[in-house]
Enzyme design. Sequence first.
Site, PDB file in Angstrom:
ATOM      1  N   CYS A 255      43.613  44.299  37.224  1.00 36.44           N
ATOM      2  CA  CYS A 255      42.699  43.394  37.929  1.00 36.44           C
ATOM      3  C   CYS A 255      41.844  44.140  38.948  1.00 36.44           C
ATOM      4  O   CYS A 255      40.616  44.013  38.973  1.00 36.44           O
ATOM      5  CB  CYS A 255      43.503  42.302  38.618  1.00 36.44           C
ATOM      6  SG  CYS A 255      42.497  41.090  39.508  1.00 36.44           S
TER       7      CYS A 255
ATOM      8  N   HIS B 171      43.718  38.100  43.261  1.00 36.32           N
ATOM      9  CA  HIS B 171      42.503  38.187  42.461  1.00 36.32           C
ATOM     10  C   HIS B 171      41.439  38.942  43.258  1.00 36.32           C
ATOM     11  O   HIS B 171      41.423  38.889  44.491  1.00 36.32           O
ATOM     12  CB  HIS B 171      41.999  36.793  42.094  1.00 36.32           C
ATOM     13  CG  HIS B 171      40.802  36.808  41.197  1.00 36.32           C
ATOM     14  ND1 HIS B 171      40.727  37.596  40.072  1.00 36.32           N
ATOM     15  CD2 HIS B 171      39.615  36.147  41.271  1.00 36.32           C
ATOM     16  CE1 HIS B 171      39.560  37.412  39.484  1.00 36.32           C
ATOM     17  NE2 HIS B 171      38.865  36.542  40.188  1.00 36.32           N
TER      18      HIS B 171
END
Length: 284
Positions: free
Chosen positions: A91, A162
């Site tokens: 990510c 995130h």
Amino acid sequence: MASSSTTSTTAATKTENASTGVFTTLTRKLGVKGLEFVELYDIEPWAVDHLHPHGLIFCFLWRKDTHRPGTFDDPTAERVWFANQLSDDACASQAILNVLFNCPDVKIGDDMAYFKEETKDMSPVMRGLAISNSTIIREAHNSLASKKPAKKEEETEDEVYHFIGYVPAYGKVWELDGLKSGPLEVGEASTEWMNVVRPALRTKMRKYGHIQFSLLAIVDGAFETASDEWEYWKRERRVLERHLDPGWENSTEHIKRTHDYEPFFTEFITHLNNEGHLAQLLKK
């Protein structure tokens, strides 16, 4: 971002919720030189503008929501290098590459330059898949992952972070969220692109203010910046020396030997005495 109970996801979660030093090390392991990450504690001009950031990474504790990627139809956006996030494993790496591949002044190294060239005609989904399948990127990422054993899904589901990138490119400022289908235009870029992105950042911070988040700036490395300044002043000295008369160094040594320093030392000692420091120095 879907959660997973696999070891790689746990490693990704632990690696990416890390210090700026870890992110800096990650970029260097990818072959990117001369950059470092710094955490921003404020987004006002006094806290950011002197850093001259190449881009930003907004990191927040992700919560499952009803978001679905929309369709983006912006001709300029097609020029922006953008990859979708297809797994949790890389990510942060995906967010960092989304930013760096749109910074023409950054030296991304031979490996990443080749990767960028090989994926330039791919769709965002295929680029995301290429990132997931890249041995170089995976090894760089996993080398910084926590070595602790994976926990059960219910223990790690609430600890997934995130990452969203912000970068000026092609005359505009872009938000690069790998969970969306394409780059999102924030506004027209100006000389100080941070003035454009601040409202968007404030909106994100208000939205996620109840959970943990951080904002990282990608800036020139302190060592490289100091080295450049040192080289600059060395060049300035050489220019100055060329304008001085021949033999100026010998003239300087002569002045040092013949100059009368007595008035200076007299005034200096008198000042020490008046300030009460002379007696202490003499005792030593």
